[in-house]
Design a protein around this motif. Structure first.
Motif, mmCIF file in Angstrom:
data_model
loop_
_atom_site.group_PDB
_atom_site.id
_atom_site.type_symbol
_atom_site.label_atom_id
_atom_site.label_comp_id
_atom_site.label_asym_id
_atom_site.label_seq_id
_atom_site.Cartn_x
_atom_site.Cartn_y
_atom_site.Cartn_z
ATOM 1 N N HIS A 1 66.107 -0.049 18.025
ATOM 2 C CA HIS A 1 65.764 -1.229 18.826
ATOM 3 C C HIS A 1 64.456 -1.073 19.597
ATOM 4 O O HIS A 1 63.597 -1.967 19.543
ATOM 5 C CB HIS A 1 66.884 -1.566 19.811
ATOM 6 C CG HIS A 1 68.218 -1.724 19.176
ATOM 7 N ND1 HIS A 1 69.373 -1.784 19.909
ATOM 8 C CD2 HIS A 1 68.618 -1.830 17.882
ATOM 9 C CE1 HIS A 1 70.410 -1.921 19.117
ATOM 10 N NE2 HIS A 1 69.976 -1.945 17.882
ATOM 11 N N LEU A 2 64.314 0.012 20.327
ATOM 12 C CA LEU A 2 63.118 0.185 21.156
ATOM 13 C C LEU A 2 61.834 0.347 20.331
ATOM 14 O O LEU A 2 60.811 -0.258 20.681
ATOM 15 C CB LEU A 2 63.305 1.346 22.132
ATOM 16 C CG LEU A 2 64.393 1.133 23.201
ATOM 17 C CD1 LEU A 2 64.538 2.368 24.076
ATOM 18 C CD2 LEU A 2 64.139 -0.103 24.033
ATOM 19 N N HIS B 1 61.600 -11.790 21.349
ATOM 20 C CA HIS B 1 60.542 -11.222 20.510
ATOM 21 C C HIS B 1 60.967 -10.762 19.119
ATOM 22 O O HIS B 1 60.120 -10.668 18.229
ATOM 23 C CB HIS B 1 59.875 -10.048 21.234
ATOM 24 C CG HIS B 1 59.032 -10.465 22.391
ATOM 25 N ND1 HIS B 1 57.802 -11.063 22.239
ATOM 26 C CD2 HIS B 1 59.263 -10.391 23.732
ATOM 27 C CE1 HIS B 1 57.302 -11.328 23.432
ATOM 28 N NE2 HIS B 1 58.167 -10.938 24.346
ATOM 29 N N LEU B 2 62.210 -10.415 18.917
ATOM 30 C CA LEU B 2 62.630 -9.898 17.612
ATOM 31 C C LEU B 2 63.389 -10.955 16.832
ATOM 32 O O LEU B 2 64.203 -11.697 17.395
ATOM 33 C CB LEU B 2 63.494 -8.647 17.774
ATOM 34 C CG LEU B 2 62.820 -7.430 18.423
ATOM 35 C CD1 LEU B 2 63.783 -6.257 18.476
ATOM 36 C CD2 LEU B 2 61.547 -7.039 17.689
ATOM 37 N N THR B 3 63.153 -11.004 15.549
ATOM 38 C CA THR B 3 63.791 -12.001 14.683
ATOM 39 C C THR B 3 65.309 -11.934 14.793
ATOM 40 O O THR B 3 65.969 -12.955 14.898
ATOM 41 C CB THR B 3 63.373 -11.769 13.209
ATOM 42 O OG1 THR B 3 61.960 -11.646 13.160
ATOM 43 C CG2 THR B 3 63.816 -12.904 12.333
ATOM 44 N N ASN B 4 65.856 -10.743 14.776
ATOM 45 C CA ASN B 4 67.306 -10.560 14.903
ATOM 46 C C ASN B 4 67.674 -10.133 16.331
ATOM 47 O O ASN B 4 68.687 -9.481 16.553
ATOM 48 C CB ASN B 4 67.809 -9.539 13.887
ATOM 49 C CG ASN B 4 67.228 -8.155 14.113
ATOM 50 O OD1 ASN B 4 66.176 -7.994 14.746
ATOM 51 N ND2 ASN B 4 67.898 -7.142 13.587
ATOM 52 N N GLY B 5 66.865 -10.547 17.290
ATOM 53 C CA GLY B 5 67.043 -10.120 18.678
ATOM 54 C C GLY B 5 68.363 -10.525 19.293
ATOM 55 O O GLY B 5 68.979 -9.759 20.036
ATOM 56 N N LYS B 6 68.833 -11.728 19.004
ATOM 57 C CA LYS B 6 70.114 -12.178 19.565
ATOM 58 C C LYS B 6 71.238 -11.299 19.035
ATOM 59 O O LYS B 6 72.105 -10.862 19.800
ATOM 60 C CB LYS B 6 70.355 -13.649 19.208
ATOM 61 C CG LYS B 6 71.722 -14.159 19.610
ATOM 62 C CD LYS B 6 71.636 -15.223 20.655
ATOM 63 C CE LYS B 6 72.962 -15.850 20.998
ATOM 64 N NZ LYS B 6 73.928 -14.991 21.625
ATOM 65 N N GLU B 7 71.218 -11.025 17.759
ATOM 66 C CA GLU B 7 72.240 -10.166 17.141
ATOM 67 C C GLU B 7 72.214 -8.757 17.754
ATOM 68 O O GLU B 7 73.257 -8.202 18.106
ATOM 69 C CB GLU B 7 71.991 -10.098 15.634
ATOM 70 C CG GLU B 7 72.940 -9.212 14.869
ATOM 71 C CD GLU B 7 72.536 -9.080 13.401
ATOM 72 O OE1 GLU B 7 72.691 -7.972 12.862
ATOM 73 O OE2 GLU B 7 72.062 -10.077 12.810
ATOM 74 N N TYR C 1 67.367 -7.157 27.182
ATOM 75 C CA TYR C 1 68.017 -7.951 26.142
ATOM 76 C C TYR C 1 67.456 -9.371 26.016
ATOM 77 O O TYR C 1 67.245 -9.833 24.889
ATOM 78 C CB TYR C 1 69.533 -7.929 26.304
ATOM 79 C CG TYR C 1 70.113 -6.530 26.190
ATOM 80 C CD1 TYR C 1 69.411 -5.506 25.535
ATOM 81 C CD2 TYR C 1 71.318 -6.202 26.751
ATOM 82 C CE1 TYR C 1 69.920 -4.219 25.438
ATOM 83 C CE2 TYR C 1 71.843 -4.923 26.661
ATOM 84 C CZ TYR C 1 71.142 -3.938 26.006
ATOM 85 O OH TYR C 1 71.649 -2.671 25.915
ATOM 86 N N PRO C 2 67.169 -10.062 27.117
ATOM 87 C CA PRO C 2 66.521 -11.372 26.943
ATOM 88 C C PRO C 2 65.148 -11.251 26.262
ATOM 89 O O PRO C 2 64.783 -12.113 25.449
ATOM 90 C CB PRO C 2 66.376 -11.898 28.379
ATOM 91 C CG PRO C 2 67.463 -11.207 29.131
ATOM 92 C CD PRO C 2 67.554 -9.839 28.518
ATOM 93 N N ALA C 3 64.417 -10.192 26.559
ATOM 94 C CA ALA C 3 63.101 -9.992 25.928
ATOM 95 C C ALA C 3 63.254 -9.661 24.443
ATOM 96 O O ALA C 3 62.462 -10.114 23.616
ATOM 97 C CB ALA C 3 62.328 -8.892 26.648
ATOM 98 N N PHE D 1 60.906 -3.088 19.171
ATOM 99 C CA PHE D 1 60.479 -3.874 20.317
ATOM 100 C C PHE D 1 59.058 -3.495 20.729
ATOM 101 O O PHE D 1 58.216 -4.363 20.961
ATOM 102 C CB PHE D 1 61.467 -3.643 21.474
ATOM 103 C CG PHE D 1 61.245 -4.514 22.666
ATOM 104 C CD1 PHE D 1 61.447 -5.875 22.602
ATOM 105 C CD2 PHE D 1 60.862 -3.956 23.872
ATOM 106 C CE1 PHE D 1 61.258 -6.688 23.718
ATOM 107 C CE2 PHE D 1 60.669 -4.747 24.990
ATOM 108 C CZ PHE D 1 60.864 -6.119 24.916
ATOM 109 N N LYS D 2 58.786 -2.195 20.760
ATOM 110 C CA LYS D 2 57.462 -1.710 21.158
ATOM 111 C C LYS D 2 56.373 -2.181 20.196
ATOM 112 O O LYS D 2 55.250 -2.495 20.612
ATOM 113 C CB LYS D 2 57.475 -0.183 21.250
ATOM 114 C CG LYS D 2 56.217 0.408 21.850
ATOM 115 C CD LYS D 2 56.358 1.897 22.045
ATOM 116 C CE LYS D 2 55.137 2.458 22.764
ATOM 117 N NZ LYS D 2 55.312 3.865 23.115
ATOM 118 N N GLU D 3 56.684 -2.252 18.911
ATOM 119 C CA GLU D 3 55.724 -2.715 17.903
ATOM 120 C C GLU D 3 55.383 -4.194 18.074
ATOM 121 O O GLU D 3 54.290 -4.624 17.725
ATOM 122 C CB GLU D 3 56.298 -2.538 16.490
ATOM 123 C CG GLU D 3 56.321 -1.139 15.979
ATOM 124 C CD GLU D 3 56.979 -1.057 14.600
ATOM 125 O OE1 GLU D 3 57.184 -2.100 13.938
ATOM 126 O OE2 GLU D 3 57.300 0.067 14.188
#
Length: 188
Positions: free
Chosen positions: A118-119, A61-67, A55-57, A122-124
Motif C-alpha cells: 500500500h505505502l 489517489h489509488l484506483t483500488n483505494g476504497k478496497e 485511508y481517505p488519501a 501511494f508514494k508513487e
C-alpha cells in the motif's frame, strides 16, 4: 522538519514492533505491564491517525483505494477488539499473553501489507508536497487521537475525529492511572 506521512507511519510501526519485542523479552511483571500499556496506547493512536489521514488519501489517489482502505479498516477493527480486551486485563491474567501474541500477529500482517504494497503504491502516486502535508496532519492528529481502543467508534472521518475528541478526556484520565515506558520517538 516535517516528515512525510510514509515516514510517520513507518516510524510508528518501528516503535510498536520494538515495544512488542521489549514486552516479549521482559521478565519483570511491573515493567511488562508498563510496556503493554504503552503498546495499547501507541496502536490506538496510530490506528486513528491512519484512519483519519491515510485511508481517505488512499481512496482519493489509488484506483483500488476504497478496497484497500476498507480492508485495512477491517484489520484495524480486529486489532482494536483484541486491544479492547487486553486494555481491561493485567499482564498476569490468564490468557493475556496468548491474546497479546494473537493481536501482534494480526498487526504484523497488517504492517507488512502496508509497507510492502500500500505505502509504496501511494508514494508513487502522490506528490511529495502532499505527502509532507499529510505527514504534518498525521503528526497533529496524534495529539488528539484516542489513547485507548474503541472498536465500536466510527472509523472514518469526520465521525471518527469527533468520537476521538469526545473520548480523549476519559482516555487521558485512564492514562493518568497507568505507567508507561519511553517509546524512543524523539530519536526517530
Amino acid at each position: 522538519m516535517t516528515k512525510d506521512i510514509i515516514t510517520e507511519i513507518i516510524d510508528d510501526h518501528k516503535i510498536i514492533k520494538n515495544l512488542a519485542q521489549r514486552y516479549e523479552n521482559e521478565s519483570n511483571t511491573d515493567e511488562r505491564q508498563k510496556i503493554a500499556n504503552t503498546v495499547i496506547r501507541e496502536i490506538a493512536v496510530h490506528s486513528a491517525c491512519e484512519e483519519i489521514n491515510l485511508y481517505p488519501a488512499i481512496e482519493k489517489h489509488l484506483t483500488n483505494g476504497k478496497e484497500l482502505s476498507d480492508h485495512s479498516r477491517e484489520e484495524h477493527l480486529q486489532v482494536k477488539k483484541d486491544l479492547y480486551k487486553l486494555d481491561s486485563m493485567k499482564v498476569t491474567d490468564d490468557g493475556y499473553r496468548e491474546l497479546f501474541e494473537k493481536m501482534m500477529k494480526e498487526l504484523k500482517h497488517h504492517i507488512d501489507e502496508e509497507e510492502s504494497d500500500h505505502l509504496p503504491k501511494f508514494k508513487e502516486t502522490v506528490p511529495k508536497n502532499e505527502l509532507e502535508s499529510l505527514g504534518a496532519s498525521f503528526a497533529k492528529t496524534r495529539t488528539t487521537a484516542p489513547t485507548h481502543p474503541h472498536p465500536s467508534a466510527p472509523d472514518k472521518p469526520p465521525a471518527e475525529t469527533m468520537a476521538g475528541i469526545a473520548s480523549l478526556p476519559l482516555d487521558k484520565t485512564l492514562d493518568s492511572m497507568r505507567d508507561f515506558v519511553d517509546t524512543g520517538r524523539e530519536k526517530l
